[in-house]
Design a protein around this motif. Sequence first.
Motif, PDB file in Angstrom:
ATOM      1  N   ALA A  18       1.099  -1.592  -0.504  1.00 24.19           N
ATOM      2  CA  ALA A  18      -0.175  -0.602  -0.194  1.00 24.19           C
ATOM      3  C   ALA A  18       0.782   0.887   0.053  1.00 24.19           C
ATOM      4  CB  ALA A  18      -0.596   0.496   1.547  1.00 24.19           C
ATOM      5  N   GLY A  19       1.800   1.414   0.851  1.00 21.07           N
ATOM      6  CA  GLY A  19       2.650   2.111   0.431  1.00 21.07           C
ATOM      7  C   GLY A  19       3.041   2.810  -1.011  1.00 21.07           C
ATOM      8  N   PHE A  20       3.877   1.609  -0.896  1.00 18.91           N
ATOM      9  CA  PHE A  20       4.672   1.731  -2.699  1.00 18.91           C
ATOM     10  C   PHE A  20       3.273   1.884  -3.629  1.00 18.91           C
ATOM     11  CE2 PHE A  20       5.371  -0.168  -7.041  1.00 18.91           C
ATOM     12  CZ  PHE A  20       6.947   0.478  -6.949  1.00 18.91           C
ATOM     13  N   ILE A  21       2.475   1.529  -3.774  1.00 16.13           N
ATOM     14  CA  ILE A  21       1.180   2.000  -3.900  1.00 16.13           C
ATOM     15  C   ILE A  21       0.734   3.902  -3.825  1.00 16.13           C
ATOM     16  CG2 ILE A  21      -1.111   1.902  -4.792  1.00 16.13           C
ATOM     17  CD1 ILE A  21      -0.808  -1.063  -4.808  1.00 16.13           C
ATOM     18  N   ASP A  22       0.547   4.313  -2.632  1.00 17.64           N
ATOM     19  CA  ASP A  22       0.269   5.666  -2.207  1.00 17.64           C
ATOM     20  C   ASP A  22       0.900   6.563  -2.349  1.00 17.64           C
ATOM     21  OD1 ASP A  22      -1.924   6.460  -0.666  1.00 17.64           O
ATOM     22  OD2 ASP A  22      -0.431   6.830   0.433  1.00 17.64           O
ATOM     23  N   ALA A  23       3.120   6.577  -2.948  1.00 19.67           N
ATOM     24  CA  ALA A  23       3.331   7.119  -2.476  1.00 19.67           C
ATOM     25  C   ALA A  23       3.682   7.350  -4.135  1.00 19.67           C
ATOM     26  CB  ALA A  23       4.564   6.142  -2.934  1.00 19.67           C
TER      27      ALA A  23
END
Length: 259
Positions: A18-23
Amino acid sequence: MELSFELLSILFIVASAAGFIDAMAGGGGLLTLPALLAAGVPPTQALATNKLQSSFGSFSASWYFIRNGIVSLKEMRLAIACTFVGSAVGAEAVQHIDAGILTSLIPILLIAISVYFLLMPKTTQTEGKTKMPEALFAFSVGGGIGFYDGFFGPGTGSIFTVCFVALGHFGLVEATARTKVLNFTSNIAALLFFVLAGLPIWELGLVMAVGGFIGARLGAKVVVTKGQKWIRPLVITMSMLMALKLLWEQHQQWILSVF
């Protein structure tokens, strides 16, 4: 609730993705919030815990962009202040106001964002002059979207990004960098209210925060190296997925009756 090693490991992996996508495109909450609910976390605590972990991810991406000189905090100080106040007011208001009307409008907004990014011409990576005056942009976009993030939340990153592109001459890389700074600001403001209410589950939130921090750092690096090639399709995809998820939640019985 019992926090087993297996559960913590799964949530760590979900938060990293999620952090990868959200960034890059926003919409990480599309993964983390359902994961928390599926783990048996009560809805209000799931929202608070999700804000806790997402704050670390948005900080990680913001710091990467700031450190690499893509965005200046000094230039954004007014927008940061307005976003913080807006999110704080929204987090307080959600405890007293029915969010049903706003909830029904968000899928339409997310679909509109997807269409905009699909049809818009390619933007350059150079900074231009803002179409909207800085103060007006800070109060309307920063304060307005900050309020929305504190009040409800889904799609905040995508909405910030489209405003930086549509209302200013910003390329997608710089728009994404500025989005993460304001997204972190709104996350922290809302989180403060949740912490005061004693809602976050700290063990879960902090484990997911580590995953989100790592994933967001990698995602921010991809933004810098790959730029518009990756951001545009991800913004479109995540906006559509969030819109479909919200429509399904709101109209599940009607959809099942049709099919």
